[in-house]
Design a protein around this motif. Structure first.
Motif, mmCIF file in Angstrom:
data_model
loop_
_atom_site.group_PDB
_atom_site.id
_atom_site.type_symbol
_atom_site.label_atom_id
_atom_site.label_comp_id
_atom_site.label_asym_id
_atom_site.label_seq_id
_atom_site.Cartn_x
_atom_site.Cartn_y
_atom_site.Cartn_z
ATOM 1 N N UNK A 269 20.038 68.345 14.984
ATOM 2 C CA UNK A 269 20.227 68.059 13.556
ATOM 3 C C UNK A 269 19.247 66.974 13.113
ATOM 4 N N UNK A 270 18.900 67.005 11.827
ATOM 5 C CA UNK A 270 18.009 65.986 11.262
ATOM 6 C C UNK A 270 18.824 64.873 10.609
ATOM 7 N N UNK A 271 18.411 63.652 10.886
ATOM 8 C CA UNK A 271 19.016 62.477 10.252
ATOM 9 C C UNK A 271 17.914 61.758 9.494
ATOM 10 N N UNK A 272 18.183 61.440 8.248
ATOM 11 C CA UNK A 272 17.154 60.792 7.420
ATOM 12 C C UNK A 272 17.152 59.277 7.615
ATOM 13 N N UNK A 273 15.982 58.725 7.589
ATOM 14 C CA UNK A 273 15.804 57.284 7.787
ATOM 15 C C UNK A 273 16.309 56.525 6.546
ATOM 16 N N UNK A 274 17.272 55.603 6.722
ATOM 17 C CA UNK A 274 17.834 54.905 5.548
ATOM 18 C C UNK A 274 17.047 53.670 5.121
ATOM 19 N N UNK A 275 15.998 53.311 5.836
ATOM 20 C CA UNK A 275 15.268 52.084 5.498
ATOM 21 C C UNK A 275 14.192 52.367 4.459
ATOM 22 N N UNK A 276 13.609 51.280 3.942
ATOM 23 C CA UNK A 276 12.640 51.418 2.847
ATOM 24 C C UNK A 276 11.407 52.211 3.281
ATOM 25 N N UNK A 277 11.029 52.063 4.530
ATOM 26 C CA UNK A 277 9.854 52.721 5.113
ATOM 27 C C UNK A 277 8.550 52.290 4.464
ATOM 28 N N UNK B 60 6.245 50.057 3.404
ATOM 29 C CA UNK B 60 6.118 48.620 3.599
ATOM 30 C C UNK B 60 5.126 48.030 2.602
ATOM 31 N N UNK C 38 15.373 31.494 -7.406
ATOM 32 C CA UNK C 38 14.501 32.409 -8.145
ATOM 33 C C UNK C 38 13.044 32.037 -7.868
ATOM 34 N N UNK D 185 11.588 59.844 6.588
ATOM 35 C CA UNK D 185 11.361 60.325 7.950
ATOM 36 C C UNK D 185 12.619 60.998 8.488
ATOM 37 N N UNK E 251 14.734 62.175 11.708
ATOM 38 C CA UNK E 251 14.918 61.934 13.139
ATOM 39 C C UNK E 251 15.738 63.095 13.702
ATOM 40 N N UNK F 9 18.023 64.652 16.194
ATOM 41 C CA UNK F 9 18.979 64.240 17.225
ATOM 42 C C UNK F 9 19.819 65.439 17.639
ATOM 43 N N UNK G 260 21.144 50.104 11.702
ATOM 44 C CA UNK G 260 21.326 50.640 10.352
ATOM 45 C C UNK G 260 22.779 50.590 9.891
ATOM 46 N N UNK H 19 23.387 60.936 7.908
ATOM 47 C CA UNK H 19 22.785 61.353 6.627
ATOM 48 C C UNK H 19 21.831 62.529 6.817
ATOM 49 N N UNK I 109 20.927 58.265 0.896
ATOM 50 C CA UNK I 109 21.021 58.268 2.360
ATOM 51 C C UNK I 109 22.040 57.221 2.813
ATOM 52 N N UNK I 110 21.953 56.055 2.224
ATOM 53 C CA UNK I 110 22.877 54.990 2.619
ATOM 54 C C UNK I 110 24.303 55.264 2.144
ATOM 55 N N UNK J 231 20.143 38.196 -10.526
ATOM 56 C CA UNK J 231 19.407 37.395 -9.544
ATOM 57 C C UNK J 231 19.681 37.917 -8.119
ATOM 58 N N UNK K 232 19.605 48.032 4.539
ATOM 59 C CA UNK K 232 18.558 48.935 5.034
ATOM 60 C C UNK K 232 17.356 49.057 4.095
#
Lengths: 91, 351
Positions: A1-9, A11, A69, B10, B12, B14, B29, B38, B75-76, B103, B157
Motif C-alpha cells: 500500500x502507498x502512504x503519503x508523506x505528511x511533512x512539508x517536503x 524545503x 513576532x 512522496x 512510501x 509499505x 510523524x 494516509x 494527509x495529516x 501570531x 509535520x
C-alpha cells in the motif's frame, strides 16, 4: 500500500553563511534584543567586552516590539547597516 | 471526484497497515498514538469533501512563510483519524490560525506551551454528531478528538513544530494532543460564540484561541449570577497573578447547571462578559502575595490590570455535562499577543 508523506517536503532554499569577520575594529555591530528582560544585562556585558577587545565603529542596540513576532521593518533596515549582528533570547 | 494522480506528496510503499504504523512512528510523524495510514484514496476523499484541490493553499505561516496546502492538511487529517466530513472543520481552523492576529509562530513555538483551542459552532456539529455535554474538555467526543489532533499533527509535520525542535514549550499541556469542543447551542438560549463574533446566524464556524490548560472551578452553593461569576473572576485573577498579568482573550466554559442559573436570571452572554470585564482585575502590588515581590516597584504597585481589554475579549462557551456546579477558565497563551480568530467553515465571512 502507498502512504503519503505528511511533512512539508518542499524545503526553503538553503542560504549560505556570510563571510566570517577576522576582526571587529571599526565595524558596526548590532545587538538585537527580543525585548525580554534578561537580555539587557547580557547585552550590557557583551557590549562592554566588545568595546574592551575591539574598537567598533558603533554598537547599535535595538529591541523588537514583540518578542514573539518578527522584527519590525525599520529594525531590519537599521540592522542591515551592520557588519555583525548578535541576537538574544533572554529567558 | 479528484484523482489520486493529482497528489504531489512522496509515496512510501509499505507492506501493510502495521508497516505503515511503524513507518510513521519511526519518522516521528505521530504524537505517539497509533495513526490511520494516509493512503491516496483516503486523502482524496477528504479533499473532495472540502472541495479543495490538492495545491490549494489554506494558509501561510506568516513568519517563516511556510504554506499549508490542502493536500498536506488532508494527509495529516487522515493520520489523526479524521473522516472526510471532519476535514472542512480542520481546514477552517488552519485558515483561522494563519491570520496575522493569531501570531501562529509565536503561539506554537513559545516556551509558554499553549495549545490551539478550537470551538465549533453551527450545523456542522449536528452533521458530525458532536456531543457538547459530558466530558466536553476530556474525551467526550470522537469528532472533537480527531479534529484537534489533526491540527496538532499539521503543526508537527507541516510546520516542523516538533517538541524540542521549533516547539520550545517548557511544559505544554494535555490539550496539545487535541483541544477541540463543540458548543452546546441547543442547551439554552445563549447566542452561539461564533455568532457573537460576527458569523451569520446558522453558519458553521470555528473559533481558535492560543490557550493554556483549562482551570476548573466549582460553585454549587448559590443561585446568584454575581456569586457564580465571582468564582470565575477569582480564577481569572489567580491566573493573572500565578501566570501572566497581561490581559487578552480568555475563554470560559459554562456547563448546564451553572448556565441554567445564569439564564434563569436573565443573564445573556454580553452580561457575563461585562461582569467579568469589571471583576477580573488585579493590581501589580498583588504580586507580593504570590512570591513575585521582585516585580513590584513604587512606580507600578498601584497599576490596575484587567484580564479582559474589553468585554468582547471574553469567549463564553456553553458546554459540559448536565450535572455539577463546575465551570472552566481557559487562559490565553500570553496576554493579547495572540488574538482569537473566528472563521467560516467552507465559506469566508469577510469575502
Amino acid at each position: 500500500m502507498d502512504v503519503l508523506d505528511p511533512t512539508a517536503e518542499a524545503r526553503p532554499q538553503s542560504v549560505s553563511r556570510a563571510p566570517r569577520l577576522a576582526a571587529l575594529h571599526h565595524r558596526r555591530i548590532g545587538l538585537l534584543s527580543n525585548g525580554k528582560i534578561a537580555v539587557a544585562p547580557l547585552f550590557d556585558q557583551l557590549e562592554a567586552l566588545l568595546r574592551e577587545a575591539w574598537t567598533p565603529a558603533e554598537v547599535l542596540r535595538l529591541t523588537k516590539g514583540n518578542y514573539s513576532a518578527p522584527a519590525e521593518p525599520d529594525v531590519i533596515r537599521q540592522l542591515a547597516r551592520c557588519h555583525l549582528i548578535v541576537t538574544g533570547v533572554g529567558d | 471526484m479528484l484523482s489520486t494522480t493529482g497528489l504531489r506528496s512522496t509515496r512510501h510503499d509499505v507492506e501493510d497497515e502495521q508497516a505503515a504504523q511503524e513507518l510513521c512512528r519511526a519518522q516521528g510523524w505521530t504524537d505517539g498514538l497509533p495513526i490511520v495510514p494516509p493512503t491516496p484514496e483516503r486523502v482524496v476523499a477528504c479533499l473532495d469533501r472540502a472541495a479543495l484541490p490538492p495545491d490549494h493553499v489554506i494558509g501561510i505561516e506568516p513568519v517563516r512563510a511556510r504554506p499549508i496546502t490542502a493536500e498536506k492538511a488532508a494527509i495529516n487529517a487522515v493520520l489523526a483519524g479524521c473522516r472526510p466530513a471532519h476535514f472542512p472543520v480542520v481546514a477552517a481552523a488552519l485558515e483561522a490560525m494563519c491570520r496575522p492576529e493569531f501570531l501562529l509562530h509565536g503561539a506554537t513555538a513559545s516556551t509558554g506551551g499553549c495549545a490551539v483551542l478550537i470551538v465549533v459552532n453551527g450545523p456542522v456539529r449536528r452533521e458530525l454528531g458532536m456531543d457538547a455535554t459530558f466530558n466536553v474538555l476530556g474525551n467526550g467526543d470522537a469528532s472533537a478528538a480527531v479534529i484537534g489532533r489533526a491540527v496538532r499533527l499539521v503543526l508537527r509535520n507541516v510546520l516542523d513544530l516538533q517538541p524540542g525542535g521549533l516547539d520550545r514549550a517548557t511544559l505544554g499541556h494535555p490539550g496539545k494532543f487535541g483541544y477541540c469542543l463543540a458548543e452546546d447551542e441547543e442547551g439554552g438560549d445563549w447566542t452561539p460564540l461564533a455568532q457573537l463574533r460576527g458569523a451569520p446566524s446558522g453558519a458553521s464556524a470555528v473559533t481558535v484561541l492560543a490557550a493554556g490548560a483549562p482551570r476548573q472551578i466549582m460553585n454549587e452553593w448559590t443561585t446568584a449570577p454575581e456569586e457564580i461569576l465571582e468564582t470565575f473572576a477569582a480564577e481569572m485573577r489567580a491566573n493573572m497573578l500565578h501566570y501572566s498579568i497581561w490581559g487578552g482573550n480568555y475563554a470560559i466554559v459554562v456547563p448546564a447547571q451553572l448556565r441554567e442559573r445564569l439564564q434563569d436570571a436573565g443573564w445573556s452572554k454580553p452580561d457575563v462578559q461585562q461582569f467579568l470585564f469589571e471583576r477580573a482585575r488585579v493590581r501589580a502590588c498583588d504580586w507580593t502575595r504570590v512570591g513575585k515581590r521582585a516585580l513590584v516597584t513604587a512606580a507600578n504597585r498601584d497599576e490596575e490590570h484587567a484580564a479582559l481589554p474589553s468585554p468582547a475579549d471574553l469567549l463564553v462557551v456553553a458546554a459540559g455535562g448536565p450535572a455539577g456546579g463546575f465551570g472552566a477558565v481557559i487562559p490565553p497563551w500570553f496576554g493579547h499577543k495572540s488574538r482569537a480568530v473566528t472563521a467560516g467553515i467552507g465559506v469566508c465571512f469577510a469575502c
